[in-house]
Design a protein around this motif. Structure first.
Motif, mmCIF file in Angstrom:
data_model
loop_
_atom_site.group_PDB
_atom_site.id
_atom_site.type_symbol
_atom_site.label_atom_id
_atom_site.label_comp_id
_atom_site.label_asym_id
_atom_site.label_seq_id
_atom_site.Cartn_x
_atom_site.Cartn_y
_atom_site.Cartn_z
ATOM 1 N N VAL A 169 32.066 66.017 52.298
ATOM 2 C CA VAL A 169 32.538 66.117 53.673
ATOM 3 C C VAL A 169 31.870 67.282 54.422
ATOM 4 O O VAL A 169 31.594 67.194 55.624
ATOM 5 C CB VAL A 169 34.075 66.226 53.656
ATOM 6 C CG1 VAL A 169 34.580 67.164 54.699
ATOM 7 C CG2 VAL A 169 34.682 64.854 53.866
ATOM 8 N N GLU A 170 31.563 68.370 53.701
ATOM 9 C CA GLU A 170 30.894 69.506 54.353
ATOM 10 C C GLU A 170 29.594 69.063 55.017
ATOM 11 O O GLU A 170 29.191 69.585 56.047
ATOM 12 C CB GLU A 170 30.569 70.621 53.351
ATOM 13 C CG GLU A 170 31.741 71.516 53.020
ATOM 14 C CD GLU A 170 32.527 70.996 51.819
ATOM 15 O OE1 GLU A 170 32.447 69.778 51.547
ATOM 16 O OE2 GLU A 170 33.228 71.791 51.181
ATOM 17 N N ILE A 227 27.362 66.980 62.334
ATOM 18 C CA ILE A 227 27.956 67.001 63.683
ATOM 19 C C ILE A 227 27.399 68.178 64.481
ATOM 20 O O ILE A 227 27.071 68.032 65.659
ATOM 21 C CB ILE A 227 29.498 67.085 63.647
ATOM 22 C CG1 ILE A 227 30.078 66.015 62.720
ATOM 23 C CG2 ILE A 227 30.074 66.898 65.037
ATOM 24 C CD1 ILE A 227 31.589 66.159 62.464
ATOM 25 N N GLU A 228 27.280 69.325 63.830
ATOM 26 C CA GLU A 228 26.758 70.503 64.559
ATOM 27 C C GLU A 228 25.357 70.224 65.106
ATOM 28 O O GLU A 228 25.066 70.499 66.272
ATOM 29 C CB GLU A 228 26.735 71.724 63.625
ATOM 30 C CG GLU A 228 28.124 72.283 63.379
ATOM 31 C CD GLU A 228 28.150 73.369 62.312
ATOM 32 O OE1 GLU A 228 29.064 74.196 62.361
ATOM 33 O OE2 GLU A 228 27.272 73.375 61.410
ATOM 34 N N TYR A 283 37.839 74.316 63.646
ATOM 35 C CA TYR A 283 38.171 73.489 62.472
ATOM 36 C C TYR A 283 37.475 74.029 61.226
ATOM 37 O O TYR A 283 38.072 74.185 60.168
ATOM 38 C CB TYR A 283 37.754 72.034 62.737
ATOM 39 C CG TYR A 283 37.888 71.144 61.518
ATOM 40 C CD1 TYR A 283 39.113 70.618 61.137
ATOM 41 C CD2 TYR A 283 36.766 70.833 60.739
ATOM 42 C CE1 TYR A 283 39.241 69.815 60.014
ATOM 43 C CE2 TYR A 283 36.878 70.033 59.618
ATOM 44 C CZ TYR A 283 38.129 69.516 59.258
ATOM 45 O OH TYR A 283 38.227 68.720 58.142
ATOM 46 N N LYS A 284 36.188 74.334 61.418
ATOM 47 C CA LYS A 284 35.397 74.838 60.288
ATOM 48 C C LYS A 284 35.987 76.158 59.775
ATOM 49 O O LYS A 284 36.137 76.350 58.566
ATOM 50 C CB LYS A 284 33.957 75.059 60.768
ATOM 51 C CG LYS A 284 32.939 74.836 59.692
ATOM 52 C CD LYS A 284 31.556 74.919 60.302
ATOM 53 C CE LYS A 284 30.646 75.697 59.399
ATOM 54 N NZ LYS A 284 29.361 75.988 59.998
ATOM 55 N N SER A 285 36.322 77.047 60.700
ATOM 56 C CA SER A 285 36.817 78.349 60.236
ATOM 57 C C SER A 285 38.222 78.208 59.625
ATOM 58 O O SER A 285 38.585 78.909 58.700
ATOM 59 C CB SER A 285 36.780 79.389 61.357
ATOM 60 O OG SER A 285 37.835 79.157 62.246
ATOM 61 N N ASP A 286 39.017 77.266 60.126
ATOM 62 C CA ASP A 286 40.364 77.060 59.559
ATOM 63 C C ASP A 286 40.306 76.498 58.140
ATOM 64 O O ASP A 286 41.107 76.863 57.290
ATOM 65 C CB ASP A 286 41.163 76.068 60.418
ATOM 66 C CG ASP A 286 41.696 76.721 61.678
ATOM 67 O OD1 ASP A 286 41.564 77.952 61.787
ATOM 68 O OD2 ASP A 286 42.219 75.997 62.548
ATOM 69 N N TYR A 287 39.363 75.585 57.901
ATOM 70 C CA TYR A 287 39.417 74.855 56.627
ATOM 71 C C TYR A 287 38.255 75.111 55.675
ATOM 72 O O TYR A 287 38.346 74.810 54.504
ATOM 73 C CB TYR A 287 39.523 73.352 56.906
ATOM 74 C CG TYR A 287 40.797 72.982 57.605
ATOM 75 C CD1 TYR A 287 42.016 73.027 56.941
ATOM 76 C CD2 TYR A 287 40.776 72.644 58.961
ATOM 77 C CE1 TYR A 287 43.196 72.704 57.609
ATOM 78 C CE2 TYR A 287 41.945 72.312 59.630
ATOM 79 C CZ TYR A 287 43.156 72.349 58.944
ATOM 80 O OH TYR A 287 44.311 72.052 59.598
#
Ligand code: FMN
Length: 326
Positions: free
Chosen positions: A256-257, A263-264, A320-324
């Protein structure tokens, strides 16, 4: 699973275009632009990519937004462009314009169920007017020499199934393959795809029939292959997982990473290539689809409505990235 191995080695010829493996990225309005097609292509496993549908009226009247849809890179080949409309002359003009930009093939949309399209007489509305559908195919066939295909649904509703008739007409008027989404217009995307209809059409035509609908994993791929279709086409499964073709054929999923990285990079290109409003619209659309493959994806969807600029959409992904993940 031997069936999948066998399928993977096949080559399907549509006119002079060889498609190997016989797997197709579907035409997907607003989604299957050059940037997305390149993402899908780079994962491998896809034999041919389709453009999003292009309005023949808008294209032949010189609409600037529509012209952006014509862009493609050499690495995307082989590529088919799809046109939609109901006027045989305009469809023929649009087809010629698409041949002139170097497309490998041209497809006519006779399946789109959206009201915006059917109210103008195009897409699946043509399933209610087979003589007109035939005239369009004939006229377009005369205007181009690249391969011509038709994408259909089964009929307007269950009481008006016309897939065999339209398939025959397409074949007689010179189309070289039929892409068949095994649902009626009335069904839109509800219920499940009808494999029997696809098997039935395949058994009656001499030109290739490519099966489409609900392929999301190896099990559904095998079900579709049981129809004896000559190839398979995927839309929604590919929006959620752009690596779906690779993972179906190789039986390997992607982390998933990796999707976040994709997307970026895609967002950067969308901002570079499109005017702000269109870029923002596309970023929201993609993020909404991709979020269905991301853990805690709902947290993304909840914020999408409020984002007013491309920066604000990009910020949702950063958060989202920093949260998870960081
Ligand atoms: C968002 C979206 C946009 C679509 N746009 C097009 C299109 O431009 N032309 C077309 O022929 N079909 C279009 N379709 C239909 C798909 O190509 C495909 O036939 C359908 O989704 C069934 O395949 P799937 O189950 O793999 O999604 C679209 C479908 C979706 C979900």
């Amino acid at each position: 699973m031997d069936k999948i191995r066998e399928f993977k080695e096949k080559t399907l010829s549509i006119g002079n275009v060889n498609v190997s493996p016989p797997t197709f990225l579907a035409p997907i309005a607003d989604i299957s632009d050059s940037i997305f097609r390149q993402i899908v292509k780079r994962f491998g496993g896809v034999g041919l990519v389709f453009s999003e549908m292009i309005s023949s009226d808008a294209l032949t009247r010189g609409c600037e937004k529509t012209k952006l849809m014509l862009r493609f890179e050499e690495e995307e080949r082989p590529i088919f462009f799809q046109i939609v409309g109901k006027d045989p002359e305009r469809m023929a003009m649009a087809a010629k314009m698409i041949e002139d930009i170097g497309a490998d093939g041209l497809d006519i949309n006779m399946g789109c169920p959206s009201k915006n399209v059917t109210k103008t007489g195009g897409g699946s509305a043509l399933l209610n007017d087979l003589p007109l559908a035939g005239r369009i195919i004939k006229r377009v066939r005369k205007s181009i020499s690249i391969p011509l295909t038709v994408k259909i649904r089964a009929g307007w509703n269950e009481n008006s199934l016309v897939y065999n008739e339209i398939g025959k007409i397409a074949q007689e008027e010179g189309a070289q393959a039929v892409f068949f989404h095994g649902r009626t217009r009335k069904q839109m995307y509800s219920g499940t795809v009808n494999y029997n209809w696809i098997a039935d059409l395949k058994s009656r035509l001499n030109i290739p029939v490519i099966g489409n609908g609900d392929i999301v994993d190896r099990e559904t791929l095998l079900k579709m292959l049981e129809t004896k279709c000559d190839g398979i086409m995927i839309a929604r499964g590919a929006i959620k997982k752009p690596w779906i073709f690779h993972s179906l054929l190789e039986d390997r999923d992607v982390e998933v990473e990796k999707l976040i990285e994709i997307i970026e990079a895609q967002f950067k290109k969308l901002v570079e290539f499109y005017p702000e409003n269109l870029a923002k619209h596309k970023m929201k659309l993609f993020l909404s689809w991709y979020s269905r493959s991301l853990p805690h994806g709902k947290s993304i969807r909840l914020k999408l409505n409020d984002a007013k600029t491309t920066e604000e959409v990009a910020e949702i992904l950063v958060k989202y990235k920093s949260d998870y993940y960081d």
